[in-house]
Motif scaffolding. Sequence first.
Motif, short mmCIF file in Angstrom:
data_model
loop_
_atom_site.label_atom_id
_atom_site.label_comp_id
_atom_site.label_asym_id
_atom_site.label_seq_id
_atom_site.Cartn_x
_atom_site.Cartn_y
_atom_site.Cartn_z
N GLN A 298 2.23 -4.66 0.03
CA GLN A 298 1.55 -5.62 0.73
C GLN A 298 0.15 -5.30 1.57
OE1 GLN A 298 2.05 -8.91 0.71
NE2 GLN A 298 0.45 -9.19 2.40
N ALA A 299 0.40 -4.12 2.05
CA ALA A 299 -0.82 -3.67 2.86
C ALA A 299 -2.06 -3.25 1.98
CB ALA A 299 -0.39 -2.40 3.75
N ILE A 300 -1.59 -2.82 0.60
CA ILE A 300 -2.81 -2.39 -0.45
C ILE A 300 -3.41 -3.63 -0.73
CG2 ILE A 300 -3.04 -1.41 -2.74
CD1 ILE A 300 -0.90 0.53 -1.83
N HIS A 301 -2.61 -4.63 -0.93
CA HIS A 301 -2.93 -5.81 -1.41
C HIS A 301 -3.97 -6.70 -0.50
CE1 HIS A 301 -3.18 -9.87 -3.33
NE2 HIS A 301 -2.58 -10.41 -2.14
N THR A 302 -3.50 -6.56 0.92
CA THR A 302 -4.41 -7.18 1.90
C THR A 302 -5.57 -6.27 2.13
OG1 THR A 302 -2.38 -7.65 3.26
CG2 THR A 302 -4.30 -7.53 4.52
N PHE A 303 -5.55 -4.88 1.89
CA PHE A 303 -6.75 -4.19 1.98
C PHE A 303 -7.86 -4.63 0.90
CE2 PHE A 303 -8.08 0.24 3.64
CZ PHE A 303 -9.31 0.11 3.18
N ALA A 304 -7.18 -4.67 -0.24
CA ALA A 304 -8.09 -5.25 -1.60
C ALA A 304 -8.57 -6.42 -1.38
CB ALA A 304 -7.31 -5.07 -2.74
N LEU A 305 -7.91 -7.37 -0.82
CA LEU A 305 -8.19 -8.85 -0.48
C LEU A 305 -9.36 -8.78 0.29
CD1 LEU A 305 -5.08 -10.86 -0.11
CD2 LEU A 305 -6.85 -11.32 -1.85
N ASN A 306 -9.37 -7.89 1.40
CA ASN A 306 -10.50 -7.81 2.52
C ASN A 306 -11.60 -7.09 1.94
OD1 ASN A 306 -9.00 -9.01 4.53
ND2 ASN A 306 -8.26 -6.99 5.37
#
Length: 719
Positions: A298-306
């Motif tokens: 989830q954190a990696i996904h959020t980082f990628a989204l940002n």
Amino acid sequence: MDQMIQTLAAELHVKPEHAQAVVTLLDEGNTVPFIARYRKEQHGAMDDQTIRALADRLDYLRGLAARKGEVKASIQGQGKLTEELEKAIESAATLAEVEDLYRPYRPKRRTRASMAKEKGLEPLAQLLFAGKDPEGRWLRARPEDLAQPYLAPEKGVDTLEDALQGAKDIIAESLSDDAAIRKRLREKLQRTGSLRSAAATEEDTVYRLYYDFTEPLRRLQSHQVLAVNRGEKEGCLKVSVEPGDWDGPALILRESAHPKHPYQALLREVAEDAWARLIFPSLEREIRSDLTDMANEQAIHTFALNLRPLLLQPPVKNQVTLGFDPAYRTGCKLAVVDGTGKVLETGVIYPTKPHNKVEEGKRVLRRLCDKHGVTCIAIGNGTASRESEIFVSQFLKEYDRPVSYMVVSEAGASVYSASKLGAEEFPDYDVSLRSAVSIARRLQDPLAELVKIDPKAIGVGQYQHDMPQARLSQALDGVVEDCVNAVGVDVNTASPSLLRRVAGMTPTVAKNVAAYREENGSFHSRKELLKVPKLGPKAFQQCAGFLRVPESENVLDHTAVHPESYPAAAKLLELCGYQLSQVGQLTDLDQRLEQLGPKKAAEECGVGLPTLRDIAAELQKPGRDPRDQLPPPLLRTDVMELSDLKPGMQLTGTVRNVVDFGAFVDIGVHQDGLVHISQLADRRVRHPSDVVAVGDVVEVTVLSVDEAKKRISLTMRKQ
């Protein structure tokens, strides 16, 4: 493979034939950007993110299939692979299920059960667990009587208690290894269990929120898991999984023993031992590991989204920009760059403490702005940024020409400045002056500058240093690659660091392109790329469509039309009554195409309908930059103090970071304000990224200000 394709299609909601096409294209060595852009007919026009998700899931499923093969081979080697067990392994949907099935057959270190087996107590354990004689009748003898024949002082079985204890150890391990029991217990724990954290120190730390924290496992947020993990690692928290209000040993008994079993008391004792000593500690580790994996993803996904919107922020084009790298003792470094990013002049001023040479600093700024026609100032947001912003704001009030400024994230600038790449690009400049240049260029063209930096150092995520670094790098590199290829790259001006992000380009090939350019001058056609060492036909196929050659006489080389589609583009122009020289002035191409009939035109051009529409769009706006369609960045001329903020004030700000619990917004007071997820909209928000993205310019209202803790609470809800 057929089952894999069906699984991928179902999970990603795509047609099986499209999933199969993507798998085939990936296996042939095609890059994700190339597949997404130039093979739309084959995969039903999936976007790059869906294709990457499919590729990730494909890797997992292939790893799962490989592990199943290894497990079956191992059990087969022991002569214990039954048809039923083989079917169970084949039908397992996760690695955890496969490992549960393999558990009884996995080679183990010496355990209490294995030592008991060495003493010959396994038959006794089997008898006690079955509770029946060979004819299937319930046994009436006492356990002690059954244990009598197994006394063997020479093997260390001196007493009946020794024999019974050894048998119980064997039964306990058998229960612990039972895949069905573990699955039921794991599911029960996941449904009813909670994560509990408590203080491990009396000191006041950043983990105070978790000093007495309990949250059901099913409701845990990824940022909570990561915070608790870090607090535990730093010795500030004690963390455990609480199973909830249910009886684990009783569930084990229900799953393993008949209600009429004659040795209920003995089996209850065994179940309690199996639960407390073997099963629960193991499941607790598994669940903590699963929670961490979930939180990491989830954190990696959020980082990628940002990262995506940060990289795709609209460039501030054709502006002479002054990069301002703030500092205290060593002075603020300045770098003026022209509209193309070329460095015009550098300098150092000392307007901040301890020097406080404010007037001298203003004179230097005035001279630089007058001499070079500076129209924009980019201020880094690091140490002394607040004081520097106030200084620049005061200067602009006194300056008689229109100049605006923007505070720019300098995350990773120091990493780039001290890197080998920074030294190669600016060998004559001090490290700190390179940072000032980077800050200026970040405002001018964020994408071209940020690709020089390791994505992990850009700092738009949460707990990125706790992530599995290989997985994080893979995900972020994919985002950078997608962004670079979505925008396109001028082959005659791009740096090697930008070129290597182009689909099909390796770092070596990117350097070779730059070296060829230096030796032979500008490229004059896409075909000329084939002369670059190590850039063969396959690499050319992958990269050509993403590279622009403005100096080419063929206008199609200026566009995202792939060379393989040049005949189709020429045919489309002919069908619509245009000449190649008119590309970029085709005001009614869409109308003529509709009159012809898009499907019929696609057939005559020899391409699919999605490709035809892409070609038509490029012919109308050759070399278009998708970032130009986005709202421009918010430039300021004045600055506010934290003390100026009052509840109810309405302000315009820029989203700087999006995390699981909300979004941080720059409202011009140096300290970003938090819009909690509950304040992002007048409706329930599943995740902040559904509402905002990094770089968005938003209207916010101040809810509260805590000057002591420097916390600003904002809302985007209608007041």
